[in-house]
Enzyme design. Sequence first.
Site, PDB file in Angstrom:
ATOM      1  CD  GLU A   1       5.329  81.142  -5.280  1.00 59.77           C
ATOM      2  OE1 GLU A   1       5.779  80.402  -6.172  1.00 59.77           O
ATOM      3  OE2 GLU A   1       4.979  82.315  -5.473  1.00 59.77           O
TER       4      GLU A   1
ATOM      5  CG  HIS B   1       4.952  81.883  -9.372  1.00 60.24           C
ATOM      6  ND1 HIS B   1       5.931  82.218  -8.465  1.00 60.24           N
ATOM      7  CD2 HIS B   1       5.199  82.644 -10.463  1.00 60.24           C
ATOM      8  CE1 HIS B   1       6.722  83.137  -8.997  1.00 60.24           C
ATOM      9  NE2 HIS B   1       6.290  83.407 -10.211  1.00 60.24           N
TER      10      HIS B   1
HETATM   11  N1  LIG Z   1       3.829  86.008 -11.455  1.00 59.19           N
HETATM   12  C1  LIG Z   1       4.792  85.754 -12.313  1.00 59.19           C
HETATM   13  O1  LIG Z   1       4.863  84.676 -12.889  1.00 59.19           O
HETATM   14  C2  LIG Z   1       5.826  86.794 -12.611  1.00 59.19           C
HETATM   15  C3  LIG Z   1       6.184  87.733 -11.677  1.00 59.19           C
HETATM   16  N2  LIG Z   1       7.102  88.697 -11.978  1.00 59.19           N
HETATM   17  C4  LIG Z   1       7.434  89.698 -10.951  1.00 59.19           C
HETATM   18  O2  LIG Z   1       7.040  90.962 -11.422  1.00 59.19           O
HETATM   19  C5  LIG Z   1       8.038  91.906 -11.044  1.00 59.19           C
HETATM   20  C6  LIG Z   1       7.996  93.089 -11.986  1.00 59.19           C
HETATM   21  O3  LIG Z   1       8.399  92.683 -13.273  1.00 59.19           O
HETATM   22  P1  LIG Z   1       8.655  93.745 -14.445  1.00 59.19           P
HETATM   23  O4  LIG Z   1       7.524  94.689 -14.553  1.00 59.19           O
HETATM   24  O5  LIG Z   1       9.068  92.980 -15.632  1.00 59.19           O
HETATM   25  O6  LIG Z   1       9.907  94.521 -13.827  1.00 59.19           O
HETATM   26  P2  LIG Z   1      10.378  96.008 -14.141  1.00 59.19           P
HETATM   27  O7  LIG Z   1      11.751  96.112 -13.597  1.00 59.19           O
HETATM   28  O8  LIG Z   1      10.145  96.337 -15.573  1.00 59.19           O
HETATM   29  O9  LIG Z   1       9.390  96.914 -13.259  1.00 59.19           O
HETATM   30  C7  LIG Z   1       9.458  96.998 -11.866  1.00 59.19           C
HETATM   31  C8  LIG Z   1       9.065  98.411 -11.482  1.00 59.19           C
HETATM   32  O10 LIG Z   1       8.995  98.499 -10.050  1.00 59.19           O
HETATM   33  C9  LIG Z   1       9.452  99.789  -9.703  1.00 59.19           C
HETATM   34  N3  LIG Z   1       9.801  99.863  -8.291  1.00 59.19           N
HETATM   35  C10 LIG Z   1      10.993  99.614  -7.704  1.00 59.19           C
HETATM   36  N4  LIG Z   1      10.891  99.840  -6.375  1.00 59.19           N
HETATM   37  C11 LIG Z   1       9.626 100.230  -6.132  1.00 59.19           C
HETATM   38  C12 LIG Z   1       8.916 100.606  -4.969  1.00 59.19           C
HETATM   39  N5  LIG Z   1       9.492 100.635  -3.766  1.00 59.19           N
HETATM   40  N6  LIG Z   1       7.620 100.939  -5.084  1.00 59.19           N
HETATM   41  C13 LIG Z   1       7.000 100.920  -6.297  1.00 59.19           C
HETATM   42  N7  LIG Z   1       7.632 100.585  -7.438  1.00 59.19           N
HETATM   43  C14 LIG Z   1       8.919 100.229  -7.356  1.00 59.19           C
HETATM   44  C15 LIG Z   1      10.636 100.043 -10.645  1.00 59.19           C
HETATM   45  O11 LIG Z   1      10.952 101.419 -10.744  1.00 59.19           O
HETATM   46  C16 LIG Z   1      10.087  99.458 -11.938  1.00 59.19           C
HETATM   47  O12 LIG Z   1       9.435 100.453 -12.722  1.00 59.19           O
HETATM   48  C17 LIG Z   1       9.351  91.100 -11.099  1.00 59.19           C
HETATM   49  O13 LIG Z   1      10.338  91.641 -10.250  1.00 59.19           O
HETATM   50  C18 LIG Z   1       8.927  89.739 -10.663  1.00 59.19           C
HETATM   51  O14 LIG Z   1       9.149  89.584  -9.279  1.00 59.19           O
HETATM   52  C19 LIG Z   1       7.704  88.759 -13.203  1.00 59.19           C
HETATM   53  C20 LIG Z   1       7.386  87.858 -14.161  1.00 59.19           C
HETATM   54  C21 LIG Z   1       6.482  86.744 -13.926  1.00 59.19           C
HETATM   55  O1  LIG Z   2       8.019  84.756 -11.594  1.00 58.50           O
HETATM   56  C1  LIG Z   2       8.514  84.695 -12.666  1.00 58.50           C
HETATM   57  C2  LIG Z   2       9.446  85.641 -13.171  1.00 58.50           C
HETATM   58  O2  LIG Z   2       9.712  85.631 -14.391  1.00 58.50           O
HETATM   59  O3  LIG Z   2       9.967  86.431 -12.365  1.00 58.50           O
END
Ligand SMILES: NC(=O)C1=CN([C@@H]2O[C@H](COP(=O)(O)OP(=O)(O)OC[C@H]3O[C@@H](n4cnc5c(N)ncnc54)[C@H](O)[C@@H]3O)[C@@H](O)[C@H]2O)C=CC1
Ligand SMILES: O=CC(=O)O
Length: 327
Positions: A265, A284
Amino acid sequence: MPDPRVLVTTQYLSPDDEVDALLRAEGCQTLHSPWSGHREPGELAGLLSGVDAAIVGADPFTAAVLEAAPRLRVISRTGVGYDAIDVAAAAKLGITVCNTPGVNRNSVAETTLMLMLMSARRAAENLEDVRVGNWRRLPGVELRGATLGLIGCGRIGQAVADLALAFGMRVLAYDPFPDLDFAQRAGVDFASADEVVERSDFLSLHLVLSDETRHWLNAERLARMKPTAHVINTARGGVLDQAALAAALAEGKLAGAGLDVIEGEPLAADSPLRQIPNCVVTPHIGGSTVQARRRSGIEAAHNVLRVLKGEAPRNVVNPQVLQQAVP
Ligand SMILES: NC(=O)C1=CN([C@@H]2O[C@H](COP(=O)(O)OP(=O)(O)OC[C@H]3O[C@@H](n4cnc5c(N)ncnc54)[C@H](O)[C@@H]3O)[C@@H](O)[C@H]2O)C=CC1
Ligand SMILES: O=CC(=O)O
């Protein structure tokens, strides 16, 4: 520690907001240098050289940058994904890394639904038509009755599932650590990765970016998807092979895509994704709501204050640092 110095690089935090006031009320001096996607070589290392703590967005904290920060005790990420931080190098240097999981789950889930609806209703093409004076009224598809596949069913994946179920969708999920209580409560079915990829009308990515998950949705998996399916990515650009996605869309092998995150990005001026009519890209903004920003800023500041007082922050991503600290 007298007058600890805190560097703040999160773009949406400013010297006159309540997060800054909270830090100053606890005796911290703050220094703001917002990250907007680019820094001159050596700039971040220079900023870190005299600080005790950093509240950060997506700045790349490489091992070299961390080694140039002799006083740094804590990197406190506002938000969730810490893939830009070399967590292992931080641990070796005794620097605690923490984040604020959950603060933006609803905001990202709503962004995901927005992208699903935009892709389903060909919003990019229909909006462009109006802008240039056309009135073709391009038809879309309903979400009700369609199958949503979630890759990653943690905090955000589960919030997306709740919204999708309210829209009348069927929800399938793949997660190597499935939350079976949630699945049973919500009415979500866990399945193998292949099954989710092949059966989904909308495939939405919510997994963490790591060396293991880079380009998880690659050309081979994209080729197994229905040609009428839509790909949604609000996780990290790197979990998707963007070139393979662009090719699949250009060749009509997918119906559309909605991307909030991009590998590298901001999106390059010459990215083929800009030319693909059925691909919606947002900059984003998943966690960019007033509510999520406020929660993440305050929680990140509290995490810094806890570490500076010798307490454990709420969510440490390299807990080996705390173990090292025990005599
Ligand atoms: N677009 C945005 O502004 C945002 C993006 N994000 C992204 O979203 C991602 C997820 O956030 P949360 O749900 O809060 O995290 P989380 O940790 O609660 O959930 C992530 C899930 O992915 C699973 N996982 C791990 N490896 C995997 C695989 N190989 N295949 C499938 N699932 C797998 C984990 O077991 C977990 O349940 C973050 O890591 C971040 O990169 C987060 C917040 C804001
Ligand atoms: O992309 C944003 C985050 O909270 O991760």
